[in-house]
Motif scaffolding. Sequence first.
Motif, PDB file in Angstrom:
ATOM      1  N   VAL A   1      12.373  11.681  37.362  1.00 51.37           N
ATOM      2  CA  VAL A   1      11.308  12.327  36.599  1.00 51.37           C
ATOM      3  C   VAL A   1      11.933  13.490  35.836  1.00 51.37           C
ATOM      4  N   TYR A   2      11.508  13.644  34.599  1.00 54.50           N
ATOM      5  CA  TYR A   2      12.062  14.684  33.734  1.00 54.50           C
ATOM      6  C   TYR A   2      10.988  15.709  33.369  1.00 54.50           C
ATOM      7  N   LEU A   3      11.436  16.897  33.076  1.00 51.24           N
ATOM      8  CA  LEU A   3      10.567  17.905  32.486  1.00 51.24           C
ATOM      9  C   LEU A   3      11.287  18.445  31.256  1.00 51.24           C
ATOM     10  N   GLN A   4      10.835  18.006  30.098  1.00 52.62           N
ATOM     11  CA  GLN A   4      11.382  18.507  28.845  1.00 52.62           C
ATOM     12  C   GLN A   4      10.652  19.789  28.486  1.00 52.62           C
ATOM     13  N   MET A   5      11.396  20.869  28.359  1.00 53.56           N
ATOM     14  CA  MET A   5      10.801  22.183  28.103  1.00 53.56           C
ATOM     15  C   MET A   5      11.276  22.671  26.745  1.00 53.56           C
ATOM     16  N   ASN A   6      10.348  22.755  25.797  1.00 51.97           N
ATOM     17  CA  ASN A   6      10.644  23.224  24.446  1.00 51.97           C
ATOM     18  C   ASN A   6       9.980  24.571  24.198  1.00 51.97           C
ATOM     19  N   SER A   7      10.406  25.223  23.155  1.00 53.63           N
ATOM     20  CA  SER A   7       9.830  26.523  22.770  1.00 53.63           C
ATOM     21  C   SER A   7       9.730  27.452  23.969  1.00 53.63           C
ATOM     22  N   LEU A   8      10.816  27.559  24.693  1.00 45.95           N
ATOM     23  CA  LEU A   8      10.806  28.347  25.923  1.00 45.95           C
ATOM     24  C   LEU A   8      10.570  29.828  25.639  1.00 45.95           C
ATOM     25  N   LYS A   9       9.874  30.461  26.577  1.00 47.22           N
ATOM     26  CA  LYS A   9       9.535  31.873  26.488  1.00 47.22           C
ATOM     27  C   LYS A   9      10.122  32.610  27.687  1.00 47.22           C
ATOM     28  N   PRO A  10      10.358  33.902  27.567  1.00 49.24           N
ATOM     29  CA  PRO A  10      10.871  34.649  28.733  1.00 49.24           C
ATOM     30  C   PRO A  10       9.983  34.490  29.968  1.00 49.24           C
ATOM     31  N   GLU A  11       8.695  34.343  29.776  1.00 54.87           N
ATOM     32  CA  GLU A  11       7.792  34.179  30.926  1.00 54.87           C
ATOM     33  C   GLU A  11       7.914  32.820  31.602  1.00 54.87           C
ATOM     34  N   ASP A  12       8.700  31.918  31.036  1.00 55.58           N
ATOM     35  CA  ASP A  12       8.986  30.640  31.695  1.00 55.58           C
ATOM     36  C   ASP A  12      10.118  30.779  32.713  1.00 55.58           C
ATOM     37  N   THR A  13      10.750  31.935  32.755  1.00 54.67           N
ATOM     38  CA  THR A  13      11.831  32.166  33.711  1.00 54.67           C
ATOM     39  C   THR A  13      11.313  32.049  35.137  1.00 54.67           C
ATOM     40  N   ALA A  14      11.956  31.190  35.923  1.00 56.13           N
ATOM     41  CA  ALA A  14      11.519  30.935  37.294  1.00 56.13           C
ATOM     42  C   ALA A  14      12.484  29.950  37.941  1.00 56.13           C
ATOM     43  N   VAL A  15      12.311  29.755  39.237  1.00 61.89           N
ATOM     44  CA  VAL A  15      12.941  28.618  39.914  1.00 61.89           C
ATOM     45  C   VAL A  15      11.962  27.458  39.807  1.00 61.89           C
ATOM     46  N   TYR A  16      12.448  26.351  39.310  1.00 67.83           N
ATOM     47  CA  TYR A  16      11.615  25.175  39.122  1.00 67.83           C
ATOM     48  C   TYR A  16      11.880  24.176  40.246  1.00 67.83           C
ATOM     49  N   TYR A  17      10.776  23.679  40.822  1.00 73.37           N
ATOM     50  CA  TYR A  17      10.849  22.748  41.934  1.00 73.37           C
ATOM     51  C   TYR A  17      10.201  21.422  41.563  1.00 73.37           C
ATOM     52  N   CYS A  18      10.817  20.358  42.019  1.00 77.64           N
ATOM     53  CA  CYS A  18      10.243  19.025  41.933  1.00 77.64           C
ATOM     54  C   CYS A  18       9.526  18.746  43.248  1.00 77.64           C
ATOM     55  N   ALA A  19       8.371  18.080  43.174  1.00 80.17           N
ATOM     56  CA  ALA A  19       7.607  17.780  44.375  1.00 80.17           C
ATOM     57  C   ALA A  19       7.034  16.372  44.287  1.00 80.17           C
ATOM     58  N   ALA A  20       6.735  15.791  45.449  1.00 76.10           N
ATOM     59  CA  ALA A  20       6.237  14.423  45.482  1.00 76.10           C
ATOM     60  C   ALA A  20       5.136  14.275  46.529  1.00 76.10           C
ATOM     61  N   GLY A  21       4.233  13.330  46.249  1.00 74.52           N
ATOM     62  CA  GLY A  21       3.162  13.055  47.189  1.00 74.52           C
ATOM     63  C   GLY A  21       2.597  11.669  46.990  1.00 74.52           C
ATOM     64  N   LYS A  22       1.730  11.292  47.909  1.00 75.79           N
ATOM     65  CA  LYS A  22       1.108   9.976  47.850  1.00 75.79           C
ATOM     66  C   LYS A  22       0.097   9.911  46.704  1.00 75.79           C
ATOM     67  N   ALA A  23      -0.363   8.690  46.448  1.00 72.57           N
ATOM     68  CA  ALA A  23      -1.374   8.499  45.416  1.00 72.57           C
ATOM     69  C   ALA A  23      -2.683   9.174  45.829  1.00 72.57           C
ATOM     70  N   LEU A  24      -3.342   9.747  44.836  1.00 69.99           N
ATOM     71  CA  LEU A  24      -4.666  10.340  45.002  1.00 69.99           C
ATOM     72  C   LEU A  24      -5.505   9.897  43.823  1.00 69.99           C
ATOM     73  N   ILE A  25      -6.778  10.078  43.931  1.00 74.37           N
ATOM     74  CA  ILE A  25      -7.615   9.848  42.758  1.00 74.37           C
ATOM     75  C   ILE A  25      -7.389  11.018  41.816  1.00 74.37           C
ATOM     76  N   GLY A  26      -6.841  10.735  40.654  1.00 73.84           N
ATOM     77  CA  GLY A  26      -6.539  11.794  39.710  1.00 73.84           C
ATOM     78  C   GLY A  26      -5.229  12.490  40.033  1.00 73.84           C
ATOM     79  N   LEU A  27      -4.873  13.438  39.186  1.00 74.19           N
ATOM     80  CA  LEU A  27      -3.657  14.227  39.373  1.00 74.19           C
ATOM     81  C   LEU A  27      -4.041  15.664  39.699  1.00 74.19           C
ATOM     82  N   THR A  28      -3.152  16.323  40.385  1.00 76.54           N
ATOM     83  CA  THR A  28      -3.426  17.696  40.770  1.00 76.54           C
ATOM     84  C   THR A  28      -2.146  18.502  40.753  1.00 76.54           C
TER      85      THR A  28
END
Length: 125
Positions: free
Chosen positions: A79-106
Amino acid sequence: QVQLVESGGGSVQAGGFLRLSCVASGNSANRVRMGWFRQVPGKEREGVAAININSGSTYYADSVKGRFTISQDSAKNTVYLQMNSLKPEDTAVYYCAAGKALIGLTLVERYYPYWGQGTQVTVSS
């Protein structure tokens, strides 16, 4: 069990771009929903984007809509996260996470039991 390994973080100037990758392995039933979250020291972790691997549907936090794109390569279990037009407030540690199917996304953390180790993204002004 599910294992997640992120990569692609780094330092970039405001207005620049980065692409994060998350390679997933393990029980596929436990990684139908894939999400990206980020955290700044001293603040709560924030959901950024999510994707349903089976349907391809996506969901974004308002703060990144129009700038970030979540996508997948099923053949590579990535899975990819393409990040464009980055801003200083986007500075962070980014984590990937996974879970089972649910109705809808969250972007609620408790629905994602599996997490990667995180990758640092730093955006300078």
